[in-house]
Design a protein around this motif. Sequence first.
Motif, PDB file in Angstrom:
ATOM      1  N   MET A 131       0.823  -1.059  -0.035  1.00 29.81           N
ATOM      2  CA  MET A 131       0.016  -0.009   0.106  1.00 29.81           C
ATOM      3  C   MET A 131       0.734   1.268  -0.011  1.00 29.81           C
ATOM      4  N   ILE A 132       0.327   2.106  -0.773  1.00 29.74           N
ATOM      5  CA  ILE A 132       0.939   3.729  -0.793  1.00 29.74           C
ATOM      6  C   ILE A 132       0.854   4.388   0.518  1.00 29.74           C
ATOM      7  N   ALA A 133       1.803   4.615   1.299  1.00 32.16           N
ATOM      8  CA  ALA A 133       1.376   5.590   2.198  1.00 32.16           C
ATOM      9  C   ALA A 133       0.954   6.763   1.983  1.00 32.16           C
ATOM     10  N   PHE A 134       0.156   7.659   2.569  1.00 34.04           N
ATOM     11  CA  PHE A 134      -0.444   8.901   2.537  1.00 34.04           C
ATOM     12  C   PHE A 134       0.710   9.809   2.293  1.00 34.04           C
ATOM     13  N   GLU A 135       0.837  10.164   0.755  1.00 32.07           N
ATOM     14  CA  GLU A 135       1.870  11.142   0.742  1.00 32.07           C
ATOM     15  C   GLU A 135       1.710  12.479   0.902  1.00 32.07           C
ATOM     16  N   ASN A 136       1.596  12.986   2.010  1.00 32.09           N
ATOM     17  CA  ASN A 136       1.024  14.555   2.056  1.00 32.09           C
ATOM     18  C   ASN A 136       2.332  15.408   2.884  1.00 32.09           C
ATOM     19  N   LYS A 137       3.427  14.982   2.676  1.00 31.81           N
ATOM     20  CA  LYS A 137       4.649  15.699   3.157  1.00 31.81           C
ATOM     21  C   LYS A 137       5.947  15.390   2.129  1.00 31.81           C
ATOM     22  N   PRO A 138       6.819  16.275   1.948  1.00 25.98           N
ATOM     23  CA  PRO A 138       7.872  16.052   1.017  1.00 25.98           C
ATOM     24  C   PRO A 138       8.914  14.995   1.662  1.00 25.98           C
ATOM     25  N   GLN A 139       9.127  13.861   0.677  1.00 27.54           N
ATOM     26  CA  GLN A 139       9.934  12.957   1.098  1.00 27.54           C
ATOM     27  C   GLN A 139      10.920  12.381  -0.164  1.00 27.54           C
ATOM     28  N   ILE A 140      12.067  12.243  -0.035  1.00 29.58           N
ATOM     29  CA  ILE A 140      12.780  11.524  -1.413  1.00 29.58           C
ATOM     30  C   ILE A 140      12.117  10.292  -1.815  1.00 29.58           C
ATOM     31  N   GLY A 141      12.107  10.173  -3.219  1.00 34.84           N
ATOM     32  CA  GLY A 141      11.450   9.065  -3.915  1.00 34.84           C
ATOM     33  C   GLY A 141      10.050   9.396  -4.095  1.00 34.84           C
ATOM     34  N   GLN A 142       9.145  10.158  -3.575  1.00 36.96           N
ATOM     35  CA  GLN A 142       7.874  10.644  -4.072  1.00 36.96           C
ATOM     36  C   GLN A 142       7.849  11.640  -5.030  1.00 36.96           C
ATOM     37  N   GLY A 143       8.788  12.465  -5.288  1.00 33.52           N
ATOM     38  CA  GLY A 143       8.578  13.595  -6.045  1.00 33.52           C
ATOM     39  C   GLY A 143       8.142  14.747  -5.273  1.00 33.52           C
ATOM     40  N   ILE A 144       8.563  16.018  -5.839  1.00 32.59           N
ATOM     41  CA  ILE A 144       7.897  17.307  -5.101  1.00 32.59           C
ATOM     42  C   ILE A 144       7.626  18.227  -6.265  1.00 32.59           C
ATOM     43  N   TYR A 145       6.481  18.524  -6.521  1.00 30.66           N
ATOM     44  CA  TYR A 145       5.857  19.252  -7.720  1.00 30.66           C
ATOM     45  C   TYR A 145       5.062  20.416  -7.131  1.00 30.66           C
ATOM     46  N   THR A 146       5.374  21.522  -7.378  1.00 28.92           N
ATOM     47  CA  THR A 146       4.648  22.607  -7.183  1.00 28.92           C
ATOM     48  C   THR A 146       3.312  22.578  -8.029  1.00 28.92           C
ATOM     49  N   LEU A 147       2.324  23.238  -7.763  1.00 31.99           N
ATOM     50  CA  LEU A 147       1.170  23.189  -8.679  1.00 31.99           C
ATOM     51  C   LEU A 147       1.419  23.785 -10.039  1.00 31.99           C
ATOM     52  N   ARG A 148       2.276  24.737 -10.221  1.00 31.33           N
ATOM     53  CA  ARG A 148       2.473  25.287 -11.369  1.00 31.33           C
ATOM     54  C   ARG A 148       3.484  24.201 -12.246  1.00 31.33           C
ATOM     55  N   ASP A 149       4.425  23.185 -11.579  1.00 32.78           N
ATOM     56  CA  ASP A 149       5.248  22.240 -12.140  1.00 32.78           C
ATOM     57  C   ASP A 149       4.148  21.127 -12.544  1.00 32.78           C
ATOM     58  N   ALA A 150       2.920  20.876 -12.103  1.00 31.59           N
ATOM     59  CA  ALA A 150       2.202  19.803 -12.413  1.00 31.59           C
ATOM     60  C   ALA A 150       1.279  20.291 -13.454  1.00 31.59           C
ATOM     61  N   ALA A 151       0.898  21.452 -13.646  1.00 34.60           N
ATOM     62  CA  ALA A 151       0.341  22.039 -14.714  1.00 34.60           C
ATOM     63  C   ALA A 151       1.176  21.940 -15.760  1.00 34.60           C
ATOM     64  N   THR A 152       2.388  22.316 -15.662  1.00 32.38           N
ATOM     65  CA  THR A 152       3.829  22.184 -16.883  1.00 32.38           C
ATOM     66  C   THR A 152       3.586  20.906 -17.525  1.00 32.38           C
ATOM     67  N   ILE A 153       3.916  19.963 -16.387  1.00 31.69           N
ATOM     68  CA  ILE A 153       3.890  18.466 -16.740  1.00 31.69           C
ATOM     69  C   ILE A 153       2.879  17.751 -17.769  1.00 31.69           C
ATOM     70  N   LEU A 154       1.761  18.340 -17.241  1.00 32.58           N
ATOM     71  CA  LEU A 154       0.470  17.659 -17.610  1.00 32.58           C
ATOM     72  C   LEU A 154      -0.109  18.376 -18.903  1.00 32.58           C
ATOM     73  N   HIS A 155       0.518  19.679 -19.106  1.00 33.38           N
ATOM     74  CA  HIS A 155      -0.072  20.677 -20.239  1.00 33.38           C
ATOM     75  C   HIS A 155      -1.308  21.050 -19.910  1.00 33.38           C
ATOM     76  N   LEU A 156      -1.619  21.390 -18.622  1.00 23.00           N
ATOM     77  CA  LEU A 156      -2.972  22.050 -18.243  1.00 23.00           C
ATOM     78  C   LEU A 156      -2.788  23.383 -17.651  1.00 23.00           C
ATOM     79  N   PRO A 157      -3.994  24.061 -17.791  1.00 24.30           N
ATOM     80  CA  PRO A 157      -3.831  25.544 -17.119  1.00 24.30           C
ATOM     81  C   PRO A 157      -3.714  25.363 -15.761  1.00 24.30           C
ATOM     82  N   TYR A 158      -2.558  26.099 -15.305  1.00 26.21           N
ATOM     83  CA  TYR A 158      -2.495  26.462 -13.616  1.00 26.21           C
ATOM     84  C   TYR A 158      -3.879  26.410 -13.111  1.00 26.21           C
ATOM     85  N   ALA A 159      -4.821  27.349 -13.133  1.00 27.30           N
ATOM     86  CA  ALA A 159      -5.753  27.633 -12.628  1.00 27.30           C
ATOM     87  C   ALA A 159      -6.751  26.607 -12.214  1.00 27.30           C
TER      88      ALA A 159
END
Length: 225
Positions: free
Chosen positions: A1-29
């Motif tokens: 089972m994946i632990a509840f990832e709600n804090k920064p940890q190495i191996g989980q990746g750390i993505y700001t919401l702007r990073d996520a929008a860029t990666i997924l090609h979606l509007p930041y808003a």
Amino acid sequence: MIAFENKPQIGQGIYTLRDAATILHLPYAKVHRYVTKYWDGQLGEEFQSQYSWLIDGSRAVSFHTVVELYVMIQLAEKGVKTAEVLKAHKKLGEFYNTHFPFAQKQVLQEIKTDGKLIYWKNGSDVISLNGSDQFNLDIISVFFKKLDFGEEDVVSKLWPMGKEHAIVIDPSRKFGHPIIEGKNIYPETIFGHFQAGDPVPYIAHIYQMKEKEAEDAIAFCKNAA
């Protein structure tokens, strides 16, 4: 089972919401709204905690939340109401005993929609995730081809341009930042040379990579811009 990832940890990746929008090609808003309203709001209520956290004043999420964001937004854009998506997320989360059911291989392989409701094929059975009639319609197949799966059939890598291109997102490497596969070089590094006027053959030579890899890095950065 994946632990509840709600804090920064190495191996989980750390993505700001702007990073996520860029990666997924979606509007930041749109990404910001979905994270704050649904992951931190309605889904987070189940665990009395948010999925995201703050990094130097910027809200950030883990790799598996980024993957789930894409799936949820794609379902919504097919016409499925958010309430149905959240209901499916909850039922699949209970079945797989995970906080990230939309990052499970079998779910991504077998989830269906008719544009209103969501269905899931479990073996030979097609199960309505809200108790209604059965219906089949593939939806996430293109995204599925961009993913690698690791232990327990959970998403481990994302190839944002597809596996025929060199750019990969691996939460275990470079904190999950997009890199050129096999090189650990950021696409932005190559793009910086290109913007400065360096030709692709020269860039490929000094970084000891194929011209196609350099071209992929440049294309990725152009799309992100």
